[in-house]
Motif scaffolding. Structure first.
Motif, PDB file in Angstrom:
ATOM      1  N   LEU A 142       0.843  -1.214   0.000  1.00 43.41           N
ATOM      2  CA  LEU A 142       0.000   0.000   0.000  1.00 43.41           C
ATOM      3  C   LEU A 142       0.871   1.255   0.000  1.00 43.41           C
ATOM      4  N   ASN A 143       1.918   1.248   0.806  1.00 38.57           N
ATOM      5  CA  ASN A 143       2.830   2.404   0.857  1.00 38.57           C
ATOM      6  C   ASN A 143       3.499   2.638  -0.496  1.00 38.57           C
ATOM      7  N   ARG A 144       3.946   1.537  -1.098  1.00 36.71           N
ATOM      8  CA  ARG A 144       4.629   1.665  -2.397  1.00 36.71           C
ATOM      9  C   ARG A 144       3.664   2.208  -3.472  1.00 36.71           C
ATOM     10  N   LEU A 145       2.462   1.611  -3.490  1.00 39.29           N
ATOM     11  CA  LEU A 145       1.491   2.032  -4.512  1.00 39.29           C
ATOM     12  C   LEU A 145       1.042   3.477  -4.298  1.00 39.29           C
ATOM     13  N   ALA A 146       0.887   3.873  -3.029  1.00 35.95           N
ATOM     14  CA  ALA A 146       0.495   5.251  -2.726  1.00 35.95           C
ATOM     15  C   ALA A 146       1.509   6.222  -3.318  1.00 35.95           C
ATOM     16  N   GLN A 147       2.781   5.884  -3.144  1.00 36.38           N
ATOM     17  CA  GLN A 147       3.842   6.716  -3.699  1.00 36.38           C
ATOM     18  C   GLN A 147       3.831   6.686  -5.230  1.00 36.38           C
ATOM     19  N   GLU A 148       3.731   5.443  -5.742  1.00 37.13           N
ATOM     20  CA  GLU A 148       3.835   5.252  -7.201  1.00 37.13           C
ATOM     21  C   GLU A 148       2.681   5.943  -7.940  1.00 37.13           C
ATOM     22  N   PHE A 149       1.469   5.821  -7.391  1.00 35.89           N
ATOM     23  CA  PHE A 149       0.292   6.375  -8.092  1.00 35.89           C
ATOM     24  C   PHE A 149      -0.203   7.689  -7.466  1.00 35.89           C
ATOM     25  N   GLN A 150       0.531   8.167  -6.472  1.00 35.23           N
ATOM     26  CA  GLN A 150       0.154   9.417  -5.786  1.00 35.23           C
ATOM     27  C   GLN A 150      -1.308   9.366  -5.301  1.00 35.23           C
TER      28      GLN A 150
END
Lengths: 397, 236
Positions: B191-199
């Protein structure tokens, strides 16, 4: 867009097909019931067509010879042949009875006719027509008789010389054609004890048994034992004449009742098999309701099993119409499977039925449309449930 | 330069019922979450977590307040959009405690369904779905039917579905509840990675003690009010 119904069905295809199969058997029963009704009508019509008559002349003020008893003198035909428009006549006598064959009783309708005149079998599938004046018979194949078989009608044995097909009474009993004289004898024949009793009574009657005048007694006895009665006279109308007009002339001048073949069809269909038709109609209605209830129940339980998925679908933005279409398509799919299974089943088992089952294409098409309508209606309950599902159900708490 | 919040919640209230039996489930909630941020929403049972989630998910209507989603005011004492389905479909992602995938669709179509509902053509929607599955490292199970996937794989497919329409916010309702520590932490890491990746901003509603220390910021909800607390931000 993905077809959700197709995917849902594919995920549990076996169960879906099995449900459709079960529904199909029910539809098969419905189609068969309709076929039985059609068969009854066709039996009635084939009986009329087989006689080759345009007009049926029967006893005055009766609906004979099938819907009511009718009795006529067998020389009435002579006066009928003198009327304008009458091309050909034929005396007929009908009696439904048990015929003994190989120690087994078979219910048949015996039809007596005069060879070479109207009222005989319209075609043969084996053997030859009746050639002798007594003790020969032509039977419908449904009797199970073969050419050369010996059958007993009342006191006499008959040889089956020919076979015909689709010659049955309105009740579905196969027909056996015999010479008119034999049929008259069989119809009005008394048992030996009755004959002896009647003879004794006549002999004891001084008005008839006069001393020195034995011929009077003999003449009366002869009248009592001889039968010159028939049930109807069949009339073929000459070309260029209107059967209705000829029938009206017969009624007016001969004090008899005459029905055109259309009138006779109405009598048979509207009077003779009306109760049976109502019975079948009611049964068809009940089957339709049962089928609708089953489809509704199946679709309803299928929908209840998907409540969480439907809630999620609604939550992520699926339109109600998409969800309703999924349920409706699944219901219609069941109907289509059910119809084809039912049609196949009815076609398969129809020949096994003792009575003629006539599966008409128009009935099948009508049944298909009704099945789809029933399925669409049955899915309404499930659609209502699905549309009431709150998308909030997907979120816990 | 100030970054516009992915979601801004101001004085949000929700009252159930009316008169003397009325219950105030939310009593002026204020939250602000930046794009790419993952925050925890914690609180005891009955504190109003689910009510807040349902209000933010546009499945129940708040009583008053204001919600601004990526600059668009979607609620200001009344919904500003007429079709909330479209709002949910295009602007909000959902991840649940159980994956709640559509069992009769394969993994790709479960994810592709969202873009398809938005009118994207099937091939393009499936390409997007495959991208999302790849981002979640389940691309090798793209054509597997849902019952054939493990629990962890199903949860990743569910996250991919939430991301499919690139919403500015994802609402995750106890996404790690049924998982053991290692898997729970793995999900938070994703979730943290995707939040960063997809803003994308992600609100994780949780009771799970294993993952609470990983959040940098936490909203604690008690008696219908939120209290912002700094998290430990423990690295995973």
């Amino acid at each position: 867009m993905i077809n959700l119904a197709r995917r849902d069905v594919a995920s549990h295809l076996g169960r879906y097909l099995l449900t459709g199969f079960g529904l199909g058997l029910l539809i098969g029963v419905t189609l068969t019931m309709a076929g039985v009704y059609r068969g009854m009508i066709d039996d009635a019509k084939v009986l009329l067509r087989s006689g080759g008559a345009d007009i049926w002349v029967v006893q005055q003020n009766t609906l004979g010879p099938f819907a009511e008893p009718s009795s006529l003198q067998d020389d009435v035909y002579r006066s009928l042949e003198g009327l304008p428009g009458v091309a050909e006549t034929g005396n007929v006598a009908y009696l439904t009875m048990q015929v003994n064959h190989g120690g087994k009783d078979i219910r048949v309708m015996v039809a007596g006719y005069t060879q070479g005149r109207l009222g005989g079998p319209s075609f043969l599938v084996a053997g030859r027509p009746i050639a002798q004046s007594h003790y020969e018979a032509v039977a419908d194949t449904k009797t199970g008789f073969a050419v050369g078989d010996r059958i007993r009608i009342r006191r006499n044995d008959y040889t089956v010389v020919g076979l015909t097909r689709r010659m049955v009474s309105s009740g579905g009993d196969p027909m056996v054609f015999i010479p008119l004289k034999d049929a008259q004898e069989a119809q009005f024949l008394k048992d030996n004890e009755s004959i002896v009793n009647d003879r004794n009574r006549l002999a004891d009657n001084p008005a008839i048994n006069r001393p020195g005048q034995p011929d009077v007694l003999k003449a009366v006895e002869a009248i009592q034992t001889a039968s010159h009665r028939i049930n109807a006279v069949l009339v073929r109308v000459a070309q260029g004449h209107d059967p209705r007009q000829v029938a009206d002339n017969i009624k007016r001048w001969k004090h008899l009742t005459a029905y055109t073949s259309t009138d006779m069809e109405d009598i048979l269909v509207a009077k003779l098999i009306a109760t049976a038709a109502k019975q079948i109609g009611l049964f068809l209605g009940i089957l339709a309701i049962v089928s609708a209830a089953i489809v509704a129940f199946i679709i309803y339980t299928m929908t209840l099993g998907k409540i969480k998925e439907i809630a999620v679908l609604k939550l992520i933005g699926t339109y109600d119409r998409t969800i309703a279409a999924m349920i409706m398509q699944e219901a219609l799919g069941l109907g289509v499977i059910g119809f084809f299974v039912g049609k196949f089943a009815a076609t398969l088992w129809a020949p096994v039925f003792p009575k003629y089952v006539l599966l008409e294409t128009t009935d099948a098409m009508r049944a298909f449309v009704i099945t789809l309508l029933i399925c669409a209606l049955a899915s309404v309950l499930a659609i209502r449930v699905a549309l009431r599902i709150d998308p909030a159900e997907a979120i816990g708490g | 330069m100030t970054t516009e919040p992915a979601i801004l919640i101001e004085n949000l209230t929700k009252r159930y019922g009316s008169g003397p039996t009325a219950v105030d489930a939310l009593k002026g909630v204020n939250m602000s979450i930046a794009p790419g941020e993952v925050v925890g929403l914690i609180g005891p049972s009955g504190s109003g977590k689910s009510t807040l989630l349902k209000c933010l998910g546009a499945v129940i209507e708040p009583t008053a307040g204001r919600i601004t989603l990526a600059g668009e005011v979607i609620y200001n004492n009344a919904w500003k959009r007429t079709d909330l389905r479209v709002l949910r479909r295009d602007r909000i992602g959902f991840v649940f405690q159980a994956p709640y995938l559509i069992p009769f669709l394969d993994a790709t179509d479960n994810v592709a369904l969202l873009p398809m509902l938005a009118g994207v053509a099937n091939p393009a929607a499936r390409a997007t779905a495959l991208d999302m599955l790849t981002a979640l490292d389940v691309q090798h199970r793209a054509h597997a039917r849902i019952p054939e996937l493990s629990g962890g794989e199903q949860q990743r497919v569910a996250i991919a579905r939430a991301l499919a329409n690139r919403p500015p916010i994802i609402l995750a309702d106890e996404p790690t509840a049924p998982l053991d520590s290692a898997r729970a932490l793995a999900v938070v890491k994703i979730l943290n990675r995707l939040a960063q990746e997809f803003q994308t901003a992600i609100i994780v509603v949780t009771h799970d003690e294993k993952i609470i220390p990983t959040f940098k910021r936490i909203y604690n909800i008690r008696d219908g009010k939120t209290y912002e607390e700094p998290g430990e931000g423990r690295p995973i």
